[in-house]
Design a protein around this motif. Structure first.
Motif, PDB file in Angstrom:
ATOM      1  N   GLY A 132       0.662  -1.043   0.630  1.00 27.82           N
ATOM      2  CA  GLY A 132       0.380   0.160   0.011  1.00 27.82           C
ATOM      3  C   GLY A 132       0.983   0.821   0.162  1.00 27.82           C
ATOM      4  O   GLY A 132      -0.185   2.175   0.133  1.00 27.82           O
ATOM      5  N   VAL A 133       2.215   1.294   0.614  1.00 22.27           N
ATOM      6  CA  VAL A 133       2.781   2.328   0.064  1.00 22.27           C
ATOM      7  C   VAL A 133       2.235   2.900  -0.975  1.00 22.27           C
ATOM      8  O   VAL A 133       2.837   4.310  -0.748  1.00 22.27           O
ATOM      9  N   PRO A 134       3.117   2.674  -1.976  1.00 18.65           N
ATOM     10  CA  PRO A 134       3.488   3.798  -3.119  1.00 18.65           C
ATOM     11  C   PRO A 134       2.326   4.053  -3.801  1.00 18.65           C
ATOM     12  O   PRO A 134       1.925   5.339  -3.742  1.00 18.65           O
ATOM     13  N   ARG A 135       1.389   3.272  -3.382  1.00 13.20           N
ATOM     14  CA  ARG A 135      -0.734   4.221  -3.479  1.00 13.20           C
ATOM     15  C   ARG A 135      -0.635   5.196  -2.524  1.00 13.20           C
ATOM     16  O   ARG A 135      -1.210   6.451  -2.862  1.00 13.20           O
ATOM     17  N   ALA A 136       0.039   4.808  -1.429  1.00 10.91           N
ATOM     18  CA  ALA A 136      -0.302   5.877  -0.631  1.00 10.91           C
ATOM     19  C   ALA A 136       0.746   7.392  -0.662  1.00 10.91           C
ATOM     20  O   ALA A 136       0.194   8.721  -0.214  1.00 10.91           O
ATOM     21  N   GLN A 137       1.909   6.918  -1.406  1.00 14.14           N
ATOM     22  CA  GLN A 137       2.892   8.451  -1.238  1.00 14.14           C
ATOM     23  C   GLN A 137       1.762   8.870  -2.999  1.00 14.14           C
ATOM     24  O   GLN A 137       2.369  10.061  -3.038  1.00 14.14           O
ATOM     25  N   ALA A 138       1.497   8.142  -3.782  1.00 14.55           N
ATOM     26  CA  ALA A 138       0.941   8.603  -4.625  1.00 14.55           C
ATOM     27  C   ALA A 138      -0.867   9.586  -4.474  1.00 14.55           C
ATOM     28  O   ALA A 138      -1.136   9.821  -5.422  1.00 14.55           O
ATOM     29  N   GLY A 139      -0.804   9.371  -2.863  1.00 13.80           N
ATOM     30  CA  GLY A 139      -1.718  10.725  -2.528  1.00 13.80           C
ATOM     31  C   GLY A 139      -3.135   9.910  -2.386  1.00 13.80           C
ATOM     32  O   GLY A 139      -4.631  10.504  -2.564  1.00 13.80           O
ATOM     33  N   LYS A 140      -2.868   8.383  -2.111  1.00 15.73           N
ATOM     34  CA  LYS A 140      -4.305   8.140  -2.050  1.00 15.73           C
ATOM     35  C   LYS A 140      -4.103   7.371  -1.018  1.00 15.73           C
ATOM     36  O   LYS A 140      -3.607   7.130  -0.043  1.00 15.73           O
ATOM     37  N   ILE A 141      -5.465   7.758  -0.146  1.00 13.07           N
ATOM     38  CA  ILE A 141      -6.045   6.525   1.069  1.00 13.07           C
ATOM     39  C   ILE A 141      -6.250   5.786   1.369  1.00 13.07           C
ATOM     40  O   ILE A 141      -7.056   5.096   0.154  1.00 13.07           O
ATOM     41  N   VAL A 142      -5.146   4.334   1.727  1.00 15.15           N
ATOM     42  CA  VAL A 142      -5.389   3.119   1.903  1.00 15.15           C
ATOM     43  C   VAL A 142      -6.391   2.828   2.601  1.00 15.15           C
ATOM     44  O   VAL A 142      -5.094   2.354   3.830  1.00 15.15           O
ATOM     45  N   THR A 143      -7.444   1.739   2.600  1.00 21.22           N
ATOM     46  CA  THR A 143      -7.901   0.539   3.621  1.00 21.22           C
ATOM     47  C   THR A 143      -7.486  -0.190   3.508  1.00 21.22           C
ATOM     48  O   THR A 143      -6.103  -1.305   2.098  1.00 21.22           O
ATOM     49  N   PHE A 144      -7.195  -1.333   4.238  1.00 20.49           N
ATOM     50  CA  PHE A 144      -7.196  -2.790   4.908  1.00 20.49           C
ATOM     51  C   PHE A 144      -8.711  -4.039   3.850  1.00 20.49           C
ATOM     52  O   PHE A 144      -8.730  -3.222   5.212  1.00 20.49           O
ATOM     53  N   GLY A 145      -8.809  -4.970   2.914  1.00 21.95           N
ATOM     54  CA  GLY A 145      -9.431  -4.945   3.635  1.00 21.95           C
ATOM     55  C   GLY A 145      -9.148  -6.730   4.221  1.00 21.95           C
ATOM     56  O   GLY A 145      -8.798  -7.221   3.131  1.00 21.95           O
ATOM     57  N   ILE A 146     -10.189  -7.642   4.680  1.00 19.43           N
ATOM     58  CA  ILE A 146     -10.168  -8.819   5.161  1.00 19.43           C
ATOM     59  C   ILE A 146     -11.079 -10.203   4.450  1.00 19.43           C
ATOM     60  O   ILE A 146     -11.647  -9.627   4.068  1.00 19.43           O
ATOM     61  N   ARG A 147      -9.734 -10.821   3.566  1.00 19.85           N
ATOM     62  CA  ARG A 147     -11.249 -11.714   3.350  1.00 19.85           C
ATOM     63  C   ARG A 147     -11.672 -12.216   4.038  1.00 19.85           C
ATOM     64  O   ARG A 147     -11.407 -13.439   4.756  1.00 19.85           O
ATOM     65  N   PRO A 148     -12.884 -12.511   3.414  1.00 22.16           N
ATOM     66  CA  PRO A 148     -13.865 -13.033   4.648  1.00 22.16           C
ATOM     67  C   PRO A 148     -13.927 -14.286   4.070  1.00 22.16           C
ATOM     68  O   PRO A 148     -14.089 -14.893   3.100  1.00 22.16           O
ATOM     69  N   ASP A 149     -14.196 -15.006   5.242  1.00 18.62           N
ATOM     70  CA  ASP A 149     -15.155 -16.629   5.084  1.00 18.62           C
ATOM     71  C   ASP A 149     -15.950 -17.058   5.643  1.00 18.62           C
ATOM     72  O   ASP A 149     -16.082 -18.438   5.957  1.00 18.62           O
ATOM     73  N   ARG A 150     -16.839 -16.555   6.049  1.00 13.93           N
ATOM     74  CA  ARG A 150     -18.382 -16.561   6.590  1.00 13.93           C
ATOM     75  C   ARG A 150     -19.578 -14.754   6.835  1.00 13.93           C
ATOM     76  O   ARG A 150     -18.767 -13.820   6.386  1.00 13.93           O
ATOM     77  N   PRO A 151     -20.210 -15.629   6.558  1.00 11.62           N
ATOM     78  CA  PRO A 151     -21.504 -14.498   5.930  1.00 11.62           C
ATOM     79  C   PRO A 151     -21.474 -13.157   7.653  1.00 11.62           C
ATOM     80  O   PRO A 151     -22.363 -13.594   8.366  1.00 11.62           O
ATOM     81  N   GLU A 152     -20.188 -12.688   8.293  1.00  9.34           N
ATOM     82  CA  GLU A 152     -20.263 -12.042   9.719  1.00  9.34           C
ATOM     83  C   GLU A 152     -21.349 -10.521   9.256  1.00  9.34           C
ATOM     84  O   GLU A 152     -20.417 -10.019   8.335  1.00  9.34           O
ATOM     85  N   THR A 153     -21.761 -10.657  10.249  1.00  9.08           N
ATOM     86  CA  THR A 153     -23.103  -9.180  10.519  1.00  9.08           C
ATOM     87  C   THR A 153     -22.748  -8.265  11.220  1.00  9.08           C
ATOM     88  O   THR A 153     -22.977  -7.757  11.598  1.00  9.08           O
ATOM     89  N   GLY A 154     -21.024  -8.791  11.888  1.00  8.25           N
ATOM     90  CA  GLY A 154     -20.710  -7.933  13.017  1.00  8.25           C
ATOM     91  C   GLY A 154     -19.702  -7.227  13.011  1.00  8.25           C
ATOM     92  O   GLY A 154     -19.061  -6.053  13.588  1.00  8.25           O
ATOM     93  N   TYR A 155     -19.408  -6.601  11.267  1.00  5.59           N
ATOM     94  CA  TYR A 155     -18.199  -6.262  10.948  1.00  5.59           C
ATOM     95  C   TYR A 155     -18.916  -4.894   9.624  1.00  5.59           C
ATOM     96  O   TYR A 155     -19.887  -5.399   8.982  1.00  5.59           O
ATOM     97  N   GLY A 156     -18.179  -4.103   9.123  1.00  3.48           N
ATOM     98  CA  GLY A 156     -18.886  -2.939   8.014  1.00  3.48           C
ATOM     99  C   GLY A 156     -17.831  -4.077   6.685  1.00  3.48           C
ATOM    100  O   GLY A 156     -16.678  -4.771   6.995  1.00  3.48           O
ATOM    101  N   TRP A 157     -18.537  -4.058   5.202  1.00  5.79           N
ATOM    102  CA  TRP A 157     -17.873  -4.765   4.429  1.00  5.79           C
ATOM    103  C   TRP A 157     -17.503  -3.397   3.657  1.00  5.79           C
ATOM    104  O   TRP A 157     -17.884  -2.647   3.516  1.00  5.79           O
ATOM    105  N   LEU A 158     -16.489  -3.895   2.875  1.00  2.27           N
ATOM    106  CA  LEU A 158     -15.947  -3.151   1.216  1.00  2.27           C
ATOM    107  C   LEU A 158     -16.165  -3.705   0.078  1.00  2.27           C
ATOM    108  O   LEU A 158     -16.224  -4.857   0.043  1.00  2.27           O
ATOM    109  N   GLU A 159     -16.741  -3.065  -0.583  1.00  2.00           N
ATOM    110  CA  GLU A 159     -17.397  -3.866  -1.936  1.00  2.00           C
ATOM    111  C   GLU A 159     -16.384  -3.127  -2.765  1.00  2.00           C
ATOM    112  O   GLU A 159     -15.396  -1.849  -2.865  1.00  2.00           O
ATOM    113  N   LEU A 160     -15.473  -3.878  -3.625  1.00  2.00           N
ATOM    114  CA  LEU A 160     -14.734  -3.981  -4.472  1.00  2.00           C
ATOM    115  C   LEU A 160     -15.250  -3.618  -6.072  1.00  2.00           C
ATOM    116  O   LEU A 160     -16.035  -4.793  -6.430  1.00  2.00           O
ATOM    117  N   THR A 161     -13.998  -2.778  -7.040  1.00  2.00           N
ATOM    118  CA  THR A 161     -15.014  -2.932  -8.191  1.00  2.00           C
ATOM    119  C   THR A 161     -14.855  -4.793  -8.546  1.00  2.00           C
ATOM    120  O   THR A 161     -15.965  -5.368  -9.652  1.00  2.00           O
TER     121      THR A 161
END
Length: 479
Positions: A132-161
């Motif tokens: 993520g460092v090169p993208r942060a240096q390029a002006g992006k805000i980089v988040t880290f998404g955890i690959r899910p292994d179950r339909p968890e309802t206690g977390y927020g999710w991130l939608e990717l393209t």
């Protein structure tokens, strides 16, 4: 290359992990597995990262000495420890840290991390940050998404393209609030959704621009709180009047959900926010039938359960239990179905409304000089065990409502009562009359352990008048 500064947030209360985690001693300061606490593990995690700088800590006054002690135990010297005058959620906390860093290092990269998460594979996490460092240096805000292994309802999710590919950064479409079970199952099946870890990386300049654009009302009060901050025993106390003008808002609502320059680094290794006891069980269970034990526990024919004793001298026995959580401490015991573990917070709220002491007060009270715990509390008397670290000293103080008897169990104590100063060793004792000015210190190389017997009409910790204190505390319980 710009230096990377971890910003560690550690002001939460973690009530879902009651009774082990309470307002007075929350889960980030507790060792759930291994010798290190979650806070220590977070500090260590980035210590060996290339171009990593010492961490910046944001906490509150009540936890400041716990933070200093736990960092010292793992030999980490922080760049700064910011003390919040009162809780304002993560938005102002992050902004205060970024402003502090930008003043000394305008090129700083900032990695914001909660300190109550379990990330067992530190090397895999550092690899993800490096991607993520090169993208942060390029002006992006980089988040880290955890690959899910179950339909968890206690977390927020991130939608990717698209489906996450090889851990490479890719654009974030949107944040998804904690979903219902059916929607969580759909997102898991679709494959292009990740859990939101709450960890993000960006340059200080990028983050300041984001606050200016999306939460401009925070800039003036937080900037003034940082500008007028005062140094206090190595801590940096943010100015309270200015801080009070900042609205309480999370970094997600203030900035992240509005920013258009967000990218996501997929993270495939183990991660948990340890949000409740079921998550703690899941973190260590190898299969659904596993029973996890910790401490003095005997279990017979238990299935899918978590049995934990954190009370010295208390042996927990479980027989024929299925899918239960049982946690025993000296002053409280939790018994709950694992599937209802999130309801522990409701039980804590109920106890608070009924003024139950155990709802928030931890049995072992940590102080800058060591710790104490109450062994017996009754009408007009209290018995404590007190441990004073080598070289440490309590304040020079007196009490309006109580007298004290001290019996040294081990070590050598230097005791001041009025004009008298003397050394007491094992099996020696002294009486401190009501109203007498007194102090207890440890001049030796090993901890001092003593038993204190208090007698009087009022035994609260706020019955303290301080005359001198090396830790610069005010009058009252903790100052």
């Amino acid at each position: 290359m710009a230096k990377l500064y971890p910003v560690l947030l550690c002001g939460g209360s973690g009530t879902r992990l009651w009774p082990l985690s309470r307002r007075g001693f929350p889960k980030q300061f507790v060792p759930f597995s291994g010798a290190n606490t979650l806070f220590q593990a977070a500090a260590i995690r980035m210590a060996t990262f290339v171009d990593a700088a010492p961490p910046v800590i944001v906490t509150n006054a009540e936890f400041r000495f716990i933070v200093a002690e736990q960092l010292g135990e793992v030999f980490i010297d922080p760049a700064a420890v910011l003390i919040e005058p009162d809780a304002r959620n993560t938005g102002p906390a992050v902004l205060a840290a970024v402003l502090t860093l930008a003043a000394s290092d305008p090129e700083a990269l900032v990695l914001v991390m909660p300190t109550d998460h379990a990330i067992p594979d530190a090397a895999a996490f550092r690899d993800a940050v490096a991607r993520g460092v090169p993208r942060a240096q390029a002006g992006k805000i980089v988040t880290f998404g955890i690959r899910p292994d179950r339909p968890e309802t206690g977390y927020g999710w991130l939608e990717l393209t698209t489906d996450p590919q090889d851990g490479l950064p890719q654009p974030l479409v949107r944040f998804v609030e904690k979903p219902k079970a059916d929607r969580a199952a759909e997102m898991l099946a679709e494959g292009r959704y990740l859990w939101n870890s709450g960890i993000f990386l960006a340059s200080a300049a990028t983050l300041l621009d984001a606050f200016e654009t999306h939460a401009a009302d925070l800039m003036a009060p937080v900037s003034e709180a940082v500008r007028a901050a005062r140094v206090d025993l190595g801590f940096l106390r943010l100015a309270p009047d200015a801080w009070a003008e900042a609205r309480s808002v999370s970094i997600d609502y203030a900035v992240m959900e509005h920013a258009k320059n967000l990218e996501v680094v997929p993270y495939d290794a183990a991660w948990s926010d340890l949000g409740d006891w079921n998550a703690v069980w899941r973190e260590t269970a190898e299969e659904d039938s596993s029973t996890i034990t910790h401490g003095a526990v005997t279990q017979i024919d238990c299935v899918g359960s978590l049995l934990r004793s954190d009370a010295e001298g208390v042996h927990l026995v479980g027989i024929g239990l299925t899918d239960l959580v049982v946690v025993a401490m000296a002053d409280a015991v939790l018994v709950a179905d694992r599937s209802r573990a999130q309801e522990v917070k409701d039980a804590v709220a109920s106890m608070k409304s009924n003024a139950v002491r155990q709802a928030e007060v931890f049995p072992r009270d940590h102080r800058p000089w060591g710790w104490f715990e109450t062994l017996i509390l009754a009408d007009r008397f209290q018995v404590k065990r007190i441990v004073v670290r080598p070289g440490a000293a309590l304040s020079l103080q007196s009490h309006v409502h109580r007298a004290e008897h001290w019996v040294v169990v081990s070590g050598t104590a230097q005791v001041t009562v009025g004009d008298s100063v003397q050394l007491l060793t094992e099996n020696q004792s002294i009486y401190v009359p009501l109203g007498a000015v007194h102090r207890l210190a440890n001049p030796g190389k090993v901890p001092v352990v003593l038993i204190e017997i208090q007698t009087g009409s009022y035994l609260g910790e706020d019955d303290i008048i301080r005359y001198e204190d090396v830790y610069a505390r005010a009058e009252g319980a903790k100052g």
